[in-house]
Design an enzyme around this catalytic site. Structure first.
Site, PDB file in Angstrom:
ATOM      1  NE  ARG A   1      -0.401  -5.104  10.136  1.00  0.00           N
ATOM      2  CZ  ARG A   1      -0.417  -3.912   9.554  1.00  0.00           C
ATOM      3  NH1 ARG A   1       0.569  -3.065   9.765  1.00  0.00           N
ATOM      4  NH2 ARG A   1      -1.425  -3.556   8.777  1.00  0.00           N
TER       5      ARG A   1
HETATM    6  C1  UD1 Z   1      -3.074   2.126   5.758  1.00  0.00           C
HETATM    7  C2  UD1 Z   1      -2.426   3.076   4.725  1.00  0.00           C
HETATM    8  C3  UD1 Z   1      -1.312   3.864   5.413  1.00  0.00           C
HETATM    9  C4  UD1 Z   1      -1.895   4.619   6.598  1.00  0.00           C
HETATM   10  C5  UD1 Z   1      -2.650   3.689   7.559  1.00  0.00           C
HETATM   11  C6  UD1 Z   1      -3.438   4.506   8.567  1.00  0.00           C
HETATM   12  C7  UD1 Z   1      -2.572   1.975   2.516  1.00  0.00           C
HETATM   13  C8  UD1 Z   1      -1.830   1.225   1.473  1.00  0.00           C
HETATM   14  N1  UD1 Z   1      -1.876   2.279   3.628  1.00  0.00           N
HETATM   15  O1  UD1 Z   1      -2.054   1.209   6.179  1.00  0.00           O
HETATM   16  O2  UD1 Z   1      -0.704   4.766   4.503  1.00  0.00           O
HETATM   17  O3  UD1 Z   1      -0.843   5.307   7.287  1.00  0.00           O
HETATM   18  O4  UD1 Z   1      -3.606   2.871   6.850  1.00  0.00           O
HETATM   19  O5  UD1 Z   1      -3.987   3.705   9.583  1.00  0.00           O
HETATM   20  O6  UD1 Z   1      -3.728   2.282   2.317  1.00  0.00           O
HETATM   21  N2  UD1 Z   1      -8.709  -3.297   3.937  1.00  0.00           N
HETATM   22  C9  UD1 Z   1      -9.703  -3.803   3.125  1.00  0.00           C
HETATM   23  N3  UD1 Z   1      -9.330  -4.566   2.033  1.00  0.00           N
HETATM   24  C10 UD1 Z   1      -8.036  -4.807   1.713  1.00  0.00           C
HETATM   25  C11 UD1 Z   1      -7.031  -4.274   2.560  1.00  0.00           C
HETATM   26  C12 UD1 Z   1      -7.386  -3.528   3.663  1.00  0.00           C
HETATM   27  O7  UD1 Z   1     -10.888  -3.580   3.352  1.00  0.00           O
HETATM   28  O8  UD1 Z   1      -7.805  -5.482   0.698  1.00  0.00           O
HETATM   29  C13 UD1 Z   1      -9.104  -2.498   5.111  1.00  0.00           C
HETATM   30  C14 UD1 Z   1      -8.666  -3.101   6.449  1.00  0.00           C
HETATM   31  O9  UD1 Z   1      -9.693  -3.945   6.960  1.00  0.00           O
HETATM   32  C15 UD1 Z   1      -8.462  -1.854   7.321  1.00  0.00           C
HETATM   33  C16 UD1 Z   1      -8.105  -0.753   6.303  1.00  0.00           C
HETATM   34  O10 UD1 Z   1      -8.481  -1.234   5.018  1.00  0.00           O
HETATM   35  O11 UD1 Z   1      -9.643  -1.511   8.010  1.00  0.00           O
HETATM   36  C17 UD1 Z   1      -6.610  -0.407   6.285  1.00  0.00           C
HETATM   37  O12 UD1 Z   1      -5.872  -1.591   5.998  1.00  0.00           O
HETATM   38  P1  UD1 Z   1      -4.553  -1.953   6.798  1.00  0.00           P
HETATM   39  O13 UD1 Z   1      -4.025  -3.241   6.265  1.00  0.00           O
HETATM   40  O14 UD1 Z   1      -4.751  -1.828   8.259  1.00  0.00           O
HETATM   41  O15 UD1 Z   1      -3.568  -0.776   6.279  1.00  0.00           O
HETATM   42  P2  UD1 Z   1      -2.355  -0.125   7.055  1.00  0.00           P
HETATM   43  O16 UD1 Z   1      -1.162  -1.003   6.892  1.00  0.00           O
HETATM   44  O17 UD1 Z   1      -2.755   0.241   8.432  1.00  0.00           O
HETATM   45 MG    MG Z   2      -4.342  -0.293   9.609  1.00  0.00          MG
END
Ligand code: UD1
Ligand code: MG
Length: 266
Positions: A21
């Protein structure tokens, strides 16, 4: 800076995502806030509370992220270099299948004596050590399996919503993509910051599935699992929503920069 305040707590920071995004080729956690990559703010805060016991999950542009973090947090004089211990530990999540999947890659690197694990998101850079200390204290005093940080916001769009059961116990977190219209109106949101008992976390992560709108293994599903098992789950409502702004879009990045410039959070 070797020792943190909590000796039996480790911090896992999720930083493997690309951040689609953000519409940029750069890994999200390397985007800069006031000239400094956002991941460095999170690592710095984590180190204040647990010293060496920080594990960063990396994936997208993993070597670049590792290099920038290692350069900024070099081995200190007291480190036992013979052990090859970095100041920060890294776990490689090659494929990004969700936040729950990411944590399961870090868990094997958590030292054996650790009892509770704090999970932070690399894209929530304004979180302060004070808030984390309160979350951990609350968790330990309450003898909980899971404690999570929530905030109330006017515009909950994009965040996971916190659902309560009839006894006002937290029962589940539902992601925006999976939420019904009624659930989308809930303004208490998940900050993406948790303190979880290691034994429960290890067990619950084996039970999460990817049968949701995004086809991902959501970390947030451990709440629903804990509720079904009758575990002790607590929510701490943070008093400063600005502290937990998650950066998913260029607009969020600007919002965080504005908060940081204002000096409201330090
Ligand atoms: C996530 C939460 C959501 C919360 C929000 C807060 C989940 C499913 N959702 O959503 O409930 O309100 O954060 O900001 O957890 N990442 C990894 N590996 C992956 C996927 C993500 O390391 O496979 C890391 C990303 O780099 C990021 C963090 O995890 O730093 C959060 O991932 P992101 O995709 O931003 O989740 P949100 O949709 O923001
Ligand atoms: Mg996030």
């Amino acid at each position: 800076m070797q020792k943190g305040i909590f000796e039996n707590v480790a911090v896992i920071i999720l930083a493997a995502g690309l951040g689609t995004r953000m519409k940029s080729g750069k890994a999200k956690v390397l985007h800069e806030i006031l000239g400094r990559p956002m991941i460095l703010y999170v690592v710095e805060t984590a180190k204040k509370i647990v010293g060496k016991n920080v594990i960063l999950v990396i994936g997208n542009q993993a070597e670049k992220v590792r290099e920038i973090v290692s350069e900024n947090f070099p081995l200190s004089a007291e480190s036992d270099e013979a052990d090859g211990n970095d100041e920060v530990g890294f776990a490689l999540q090659k494929e990004q299948l969700g936040t729950g999947h990411a944590v399961s890659y870090a868990l094997p690197n958590v030292p054996g004596h650790i009892e509770d694990v704090v999970i932070l998101c690399g894209d929530v850079p304004l979180i302060t050590a004070d808030t984390l200390i309160r979350l951990i204290d609350d968790h330990v005093v309450g003898k909980r399996d899971i404690s999570l940080l929530a905030v109330q916001v006017d515009d909950p769009k994009g965040y996971g919503r916190i659902l309560m059961d009839e006894n006002m116990h937290i029962s589940k977190i539902v992601e925006e993509a999976d939420a019904t219209e009624a659930q989308k109106k809930i303004k208490t949101i998940n900050a993406g910051i948790y303190c979880v008992k290691k034994t429960f976390l290890t067990d619950a992560l084996q039970k999460i599935k990817s049968d949701n709108a995004q086809g991902e293994f959501y970390l947030t599903d451990i709440i629903g699992i804990g509720h079904k098992e009758g575990r002790c789950i607590g929510v701490m409502i943070g008093s400063t929503p600005d502290e937990v702004i998650g950066i998913n879009t260029p607009h969020d990045l600007m919002a965080v920069e504005t908060v940081m410039r204002s000096g409201k959070i330090s």
